[in-house]
Design a protein around this motif. Structure first.
Motif, mmCIF file in Angstrom:
data_model
loop_
_atom_site.group_PDB
_atom_site.id
_atom_site.type_symbol
_atom_site.label_atom_id
_atom_site.label_comp_id
_atom_site.label_asym_id
_atom_site.label_seq_id
_atom_site.Cartn_x
_atom_site.Cartn_y
_atom_site.Cartn_z
ATOM 1 N N ASP A 284 2.883 20.741 -3.522
ATOM 2 C CA ASP A 284 2.144 19.495 -3.377
ATOM 3 C C ASP A 284 3.047 18.343 -3.807
ATOM 4 N N VAL A 285 2.722 17.152 -3.348
ATOM 5 C CA VAL A 285 3.430 15.945 -3.766
ATOM 6 C C VAL A 285 2.393 14.871 -4.084
ATOM 7 N N THR A 286 2.496 14.291 -5.276
ATOM 8 C CA THR A 286 1.638 13.186 -5.677
ATOM 9 C C THR A 286 2.287 11.890 -5.215
ATOM 10 N N LEU A 287 1.575 11.121 -4.418
ATOM 11 C CA LEU A 287 2.078 9.847 -3.939
ATOM 12 C C LEU A 287 1.748 8.772 -4.961
ATOM 13 N N ILE A 288 2.770 8.005 -5.350
ATOM 14 C CA ILE A 288 2.583 6.915 -6.304
ATOM 15 C C ILE A 288 3.123 5.633 -5.702
ATOM 16 N N GLU A 289 2.580 4.506 -6.168
ATOM 17 C CA GLU A 289 3.090 3.218 -5.708
ATOM 18 C C GLU A 289 2.848 2.158 -6.758
ATOM 19 N N ARG A 290 3.682 1.126 -6.675
ATOM 20 C CA ARG A 290 3.498 -0.055 -7.505
ATOM 21 C C ARG A 290 3.503 -1.252 -6.569
ATOM 22 N N ARG A 291 2.399 -1.935 -6.537
ATOM 23 C CA ARG A 291 2.254 -3.152 -5.736
ATOM 24 C C ARG A 291 2.560 -4.317 -6.653
ATOM 25 N N SER A 292 3.533 -5.131 -6.294
ATOM 26 C CA SER A 292 3.938 -6.230 -7.154
ATOM 27 C C SER A 292 2.844 -7.281 -7.264
ATOM 28 N N PRO A 293 2.462 -7.636 -8.490
ATOM 29 C CA PRO A 293 1.500 -8.728 -8.664
ATOM 30 C C PRO A 293 2.170 -10.087 -8.455
ATOM 31 N N ALA A 294 3.500 -10.115 -8.419
ATOM 32 C CA ALA A 294 4.236 -11.376 -8.263
ATOM 33 C C ALA A 294 4.356 -11.805 -6.805
ATOM 34 N N ILE A 295 4.123 -10.875 -5.887
ATOM 35 C CA ILE A 295 4.293 -11.199 -4.464
ATOM 36 C C ILE A 295 2.937 -11.061 -3.783
#
Length: 167
Positions: free
Chosen positions: A155-166
């Motif tokens: 399995d692969v856990t998908l992670i992300e970080r959405r920039s609050p600055a953009i």
């Protein structure tokens, strides 16, 4: 702020052997990637964005870890989305190296207008998942049995970080 004695600097050719060695050590754990061998330096650098590749070095200029990213697509709608990898030498783990590297990546990508950093992490790699959560990444979901690794479905856990600055 970087941990004492650790400097984050741009990755370049002088770091090649150390970066690929750290990658090799990560591969050997069986918990870091589907890859089974690191690529050549030429292949490694060609696949990663030159303005968003960083290494952590100690006072003796030994590479302790690295972070780099690649574009996820050539389509213009995804121009602000990258996929990253971060690796820390086993002897340097637990010293804040991973956090310093991710902070450098977040800073450089936000300056460049990149709005999303993403990755796929094996669920068993709890240290990586905790590090990413501490740096503002969220879990998107889990791709079940997405690939075979050493004869086993993973399995692969998908992670992300959405920039609050953009916005």
């Amino acid at each position: 702020m970087n941990p004492a004695g650790i400097t984050i600097t741009a990755m370049d050719d002088q770091h090649a052997d150390a970066v690929l060695d750290i990658y090799r050590l990560g591969i050997a754990t069986g918990q870091a990637t589907f890859e089974t061998e690191p690529p050549t330096w030429a292949v490694f650098t060609a696949a990663r964005l030159p303005d968003h590749r960083w290494v952590a070095v100690d006072a003796a200029n030994h590479v302790l870890g690295w972070v780099a990213c690649s574009a996820v697509s050539d389509r213009c709608v995804y121009a602000g989305v990258v996929e990253h990898s971060v690796y820390v030498h086993p002897e340097a783990r637990g010293r804040g190296v991973g956090r310093a590297l991710l902070d450098a990546l977040i800073t450089s990508t936000e300056r460049a207008g990149i709005w999303t950093i993403q990755s796929g992490v094996f669920p068993e790699n709890t240290a990586s998942l905790a590090l990413h959560a501490a740096c503002g990444f969220r879990t998107v979901g889990t791709r079940e049995r997405v690939g075979r690794h050493h004869g086993l479905w993973r399995d692969v856990t998908l992670i992300e970080r959405r920039s609050p600055a953009i916005t």
